[in-house]
Design a protein around this motif. Structure first.
Motif, PDB file in Angstrom:
ATOM      1  N   GLU A   4       0.841  -1.201   0.000  1.00 11.98           N
ATOM      2  CA  GLU A   4       0.000   0.000   0.000  1.00 11.98           C
ATOM      3  C   GLU A   4       0.875   1.249   0.000  1.00 11.98           C
ATOM      4  OE1 GLU A   4      -3.237  -0.326  -0.311  1.00 11.98           O
ATOM      5  OE2 GLU A   4      -4.125   1.582   0.322  1.00 11.98           O
ATOM      6  N   PHE A  63      -7.268  -2.599   2.025  1.00  5.31           N
ATOM      7  CA  PHE A  63      -6.191  -1.737   1.537  1.00  5.31           C
ATOM      8  C   PHE A  63      -6.678  -1.053   0.260  1.00  5.31           C
ATOM      9  CE2 PHE A  63      -2.941  -3.045   4.508  1.00  5.31           C
ATOM     10  CZ  PHE A  63      -3.372  -4.291   4.924  1.00  5.31           C
ATOM     11  N   LEU A 116      -4.278  -0.846  -2.908  1.00  4.12           N
ATOM     12  CA  LEU A 116      -4.025  -2.205  -3.379  1.00  4.12           C
ATOM     13  C   LEU A 116      -5.268  -2.752  -4.088  1.00  4.12           C
ATOM     14  CD1 LEU A 116      -1.802  -4.376  -3.376  1.00  4.12           C
ATOM     15  CD2 LEU A 116      -2.660  -5.149  -1.149  1.00  4.12           C
TER      16      LEU A 116
END
Lengths: 218, 224
Positions: free
Chosen positions: A149, A195, A198
């Motif tokens: 991330e 996330f 991501l």
């Protein structure tokens, strides 16, 4: 011509399959059954797969080597040394993450290799595996996914390194495909969902037409 | 000829070979100056907090934020130092050996890793020390009898592909030699407990290769 040989699973060949597809390079995606393995092993360099054969020549092994080769011919591995360093750092990190998972596979097929009794009952192996996967879900997943991330945030382009996809993206995409398909039994397939960068990256990568087509075919 | 002006490099790692040694060797082979910073274990917790991914080795380039991952750093030094071919097929052969050496390192380090973190390998967190030691002793016997000879055999087979092998891949040194030398030296100098230094000798091409590479002036000077 290129022939990539591996089992009919994602595993350590998937990142190279993705790189071939992303680069628009035709290749024979040879997938062997487990039953064929003893015979193939005799022909495999250093007794391992994946292996890559270029123009029908003697095949070479090592998934990281193959990934980088495809990266070079597909222009997915920067020549510029500072960018290549970034790509290699990201690939190495993900290899470390996969290494955290490795013992939880080995315990099922070869407990002795990890210092357990060779005849450990299947049920006990499953319990140990479940515990290992729970610990990975609690510790390693957040740790590594935070790194991913942060890297995406620093790069700021929507890809891991530079303005375009590289083999670093292929490496992590293969890992995420394994995670989301339940290949890492005991680790929630939704583990990456918390996330945001991501998750957006995964969406971005899997909607690239060549990748989407590959994922659908699988 | 224009002299290349290189940045200032600092490599940070523990004061033992481990994963850092192949990079140190690469800097030496490439003839590139670097600060070889070696830290004590007591310094590690503080270092860990400051390192991007809680790991060493780290490469600091001109005081910029450090870069991690030993294989990434190795390839970087290789590119700078003409130790890493850009031709894809040559590079594939080099990368194959670099990958194999990483597998070799992992295999021989497994007893140590299990001792350091038994839980990650399915053992109880409170496993008695003597049980761990018994496990390590068993694993090391298997390493010595099977795995190490198997890996050494792979490198021997690679050397056997040439009639007169100069280096592990091709006629000039590459990062594959840096990685392999680090591993061979670890076995030869007995850094792996319970692993006899003589294991390499059973592989004649590999033993000769090791002797040749150790005699290179920069390498001999480094290990003097």
């Amino acid at each position: 011509t290129y022939k990539l040989t591996y089992f009919n699973i994602l595993g350590s060949a998937e990142k190279s399959r993705l790189a071939f597809k992303l680069g628009g390079i035709a290749f024979e995606d040879e997938r062997i059954e487990r039953s064929a393995w003893p015979e193939v092993k005799l022909k495999a360099p250093f007794g391992q797969v994946p292996m890559l054969s270029v123009d029908g020549k003697a095949p070479l092994a090592q998934s990281g080597a193959i990934l980088r080769y495809v990266g070079r011919i597909a222009k997915l591995y920067p020549d510029e040394i500072d960018k290549a360093l970034e790509v290699d750092e990201v690939i190495g990190l993900d290899e470390d993450f996969l290494r955290c998972l490795s013992p939880s596979f080995v315990i099922m097929r070869d407990p002795q290799a990890l210092g357990h009794a060779a005849d450990k009952p299947e049920e006990d192996r499953k319990t140990i595996q479940a515990n290992m996967r729970a610990a990975i879900a609690d510790d390693d997943i957040p740790r590594f996914f935070r790194y991913y991330e942060a890297k995406l945030a620093t790069t700021g382009t929507g890809y891991f390194v530079g303005d375009n996809p590289t083999i670093a993206d292929c490496q992590i995409l293969a890992t995420m495909r394994m995670l989301k398909s339940g290949f890492f039994e005991g680790i929630p397939t939704t583990a990456a969902d918390t996330f945001p960068l991501l998750s957006a990256w995964y969406e971005r990568m899997t909607t690239i037409p060549a990748i989407a087509e590959h994922c659908a075919g699988r | 000829t224009m002299q290349r002006i290189l940045p200032k490099f600092k490599l940070t790692y523990f004061n033992f070979p481990g994963r850092g040694e192949k990079v140190r060797i690469a800097f030496k082979m490439a003839g590139i100056e670097f600060e070889d910073e070696r830290i004590e274990f007591s310094q590690w917790p503080e270092m860990k907090a400051k390192s991007p991914f809680a790991q060493v080795p780290l490469l600091t380039i001109d005081g910029m934020p450090p870069v991690a991952q030993s294989a990434a750093i190795l390839r970087y030094v290789g590119r700078l130092g003409n130790l890493y071919p850009s031709d894809p097929e040559k590079a594939l052969q080099v990368d194959e050996i670099v990958g194999l050496e990483e597998d070799f390192f992992q295999a021989r380090s497994l007893p140590f890793f299990i001792g350091r973190n038994p839980r990650a390998y399915g053992h109880p967190a409170d496993i008695p020390n003597q049980d761990i030691q018994a496990i390590q002793a068993n694993l090391r016997s298997t390493l010595v009898a099977e795995d190490i000879p198997r890996f050494l055999g792979y490198f021997e087979a690679k050397l056997a592909q040439s009639e007169r092998p100069a280096f592990i891949v091709g006629d000039t040194p590459t990062v594959a030699d840096c990685a392999l030398l680090a591993s061979l030296r670890a076995v030869k100098t007995g850094t792996s407990p319970g692993v006899p230094p003589t294991l390499v000798d059973a592989h004649p091409r590999l033993a000769a290769y090791y002797a040749r590479v150790m005699e290179l002036p920069v390498i001999r000077a480094y290990y003097a």
